[in-house]
Design an enzyme around this catalytic site. Structure first.
Site, PDB file in Angstrom:
ATOM      1  CG  LEU A   4      -1.875  -1.194   1.355  1.00  0.00           C
ATOM      2  CD1 LEU A   4      -2.793  -1.005   2.559  1.00  0.00           C
ATOM      3  CD2 LEU A   4      -2.691  -1.430   0.097  1.00  0.00           C
ATOM      4  N   GLY A  16      -1.622   6.447  -2.564  1.00  0.00           N
ATOM      5  CA  GLY A  16      -2.817   6.333  -3.413  1.00  0.00           C
ATOM      6  C   GLY A  16      -3.856   5.441  -2.737  1.00  0.00           C
ATOM      7  CG  HIS A  17      -3.146   1.259  -2.197  1.00  0.00           C
ATOM      8  ND1 HIS A  17      -1.823   1.033  -2.463  1.00  0.00           N
ATOM      9  CD2 HIS A  17      -3.843   0.543  -3.118  1.00  0.00           C
ATOM     10  CE1 HIS A  17      -1.714   0.211  -3.489  1.00  0.00           C
ATOM     11  NE2 HIS A  17      -2.915  -0.096  -3.923  1.00  0.00           N
TER      12      HIS A  17
END
Ligand code: PAF
Length: 280
Positions: free
Chosen positions: A31, A34-35
């Site tokens: 991750l 963006g995640h």
């Protein structure tokens, strides 16, 4: 906060909870910011959030790419914990999603899976659609969150939803970028520091296209971008194209009334980096 390997355990847990909206953030882990943005958006929109972490084998057309895909499950769980400690984390074993050996289903997606990225990664979007359909069927989320870096993926999933009458609503979330403009991607950590910096050429190319679009024809823009990569040499340009935002049909001339986007893929050795932006 717990992570679960079996969807049945999650369904049991959800049965004991009262909630209005269930949100799903499908990921392949490793991750990044963006995640994080997807999970934050999901957590603020929905009173239950499931984050799935599964490196989906059926969407990899290249075995080496699958073998090299970065994984960091413990770190991922810590990241999610910090954003929303109530998140339900789904880390399925392959057997919870697929019979053995895992196979992509064949969907008629009206060709949207065969163009742009689909030309270079045969079967990729069929694999994405397969795993996303399985997740939708398991959890029946009200909302699902996807990043715009994978703009074509969002259109593929919307097509899937239409074809199968899923009730889930898709929320697309704008791309998060590194300081130099490079779109956040799990693959970025496969680049050394200098290459990661030099990869700014990808976003720069998109920005150049945005500047040129009003006064130049499409062929000129494409030539300009191809030349940039010929001079740069470090990154190999797999494709650059300008397409209508809904159908992804490539355009040959600019019409300000039609929404268009530029799409790019550049490769450093085996690491493929994709990006796209709206041009108008
Ligand atoms: O975007 C991704 O990370 C993957 O394609 C997805 C949607 C999680 C399916 O495996």
């Amino acid at each position: 906060m717990r992570s679960f390997n079996h969807s049945s355990e999650i369904l049991k847990l959800l049965n004991t909870r009262e909630y209005k909206n269930l949100g799903l953030v499908p990921t392949m882990g490793s991750l990044h910011k963006g995640h994080i943005k997807l999970i934050e958006k999901c957590s603020s929109k929905c009173d239950e959030t499931i984050v799935s972490i599964f490196v989906n084998p059926t969407q990899f057309n290249n075995k080496k790419d699958l073998a090299n895909y970065p994984q960091s499950i413990k770190n991922d769980i810590q990241i999610i914990k910090k954003i929303n400690p109530n998140t339900i984390i789904y880390t399925p074993m392959e057997s919870d999603l697929y019979t053995s050996p895992p196979k992509a289903q064949i969907f008629d997606l009206d060709g949207i899976d065969k163009i742009i990225e689909g030309k270079f990664r045969k079967g990729h979007f069929q694999g994405v659609a397969t795993v996303v359909k399985i997740l939708f069927e398991k959890f029946s989320p009200d909302y699902a969150f996807f990043g715009e870096k994978d703009f074509q993926q969002i259109l593929v999933i919307k097509k899937l939803i239409k074809k199968y009458d899923f009730e889930v609503k898709i929320r697309s979330v704008s791309t998060v970028r590194e300081k130099n403009g490079l779109a956040m991607s799990s693959r970025n950590i496969l680049l050394d520091k200098k290459t990661r910096y030099d990869a700014k050429i990808i976003y720069e190319s998109l920005c150049i296209a945005k500047k040129m679009i009003k006064t130049n024809d499409i062929i000129k823009i494409k030539d300009f971008i191809s030349n940039l990569f010929l001079v740069n040499k470090k990154f190999h340009l797999e494709y650059f194209c300008i397409a209508e935002s809904n159908s992804l049909e490539e355009i040959v001339s600019f019409n300000p009334n039609i929404k268009i986007r530029a799409f790019i893929c550049a490769r450093f050795q085996r690491v493929r980096l994709i990006d796209n932006i709206a041009l108008n």
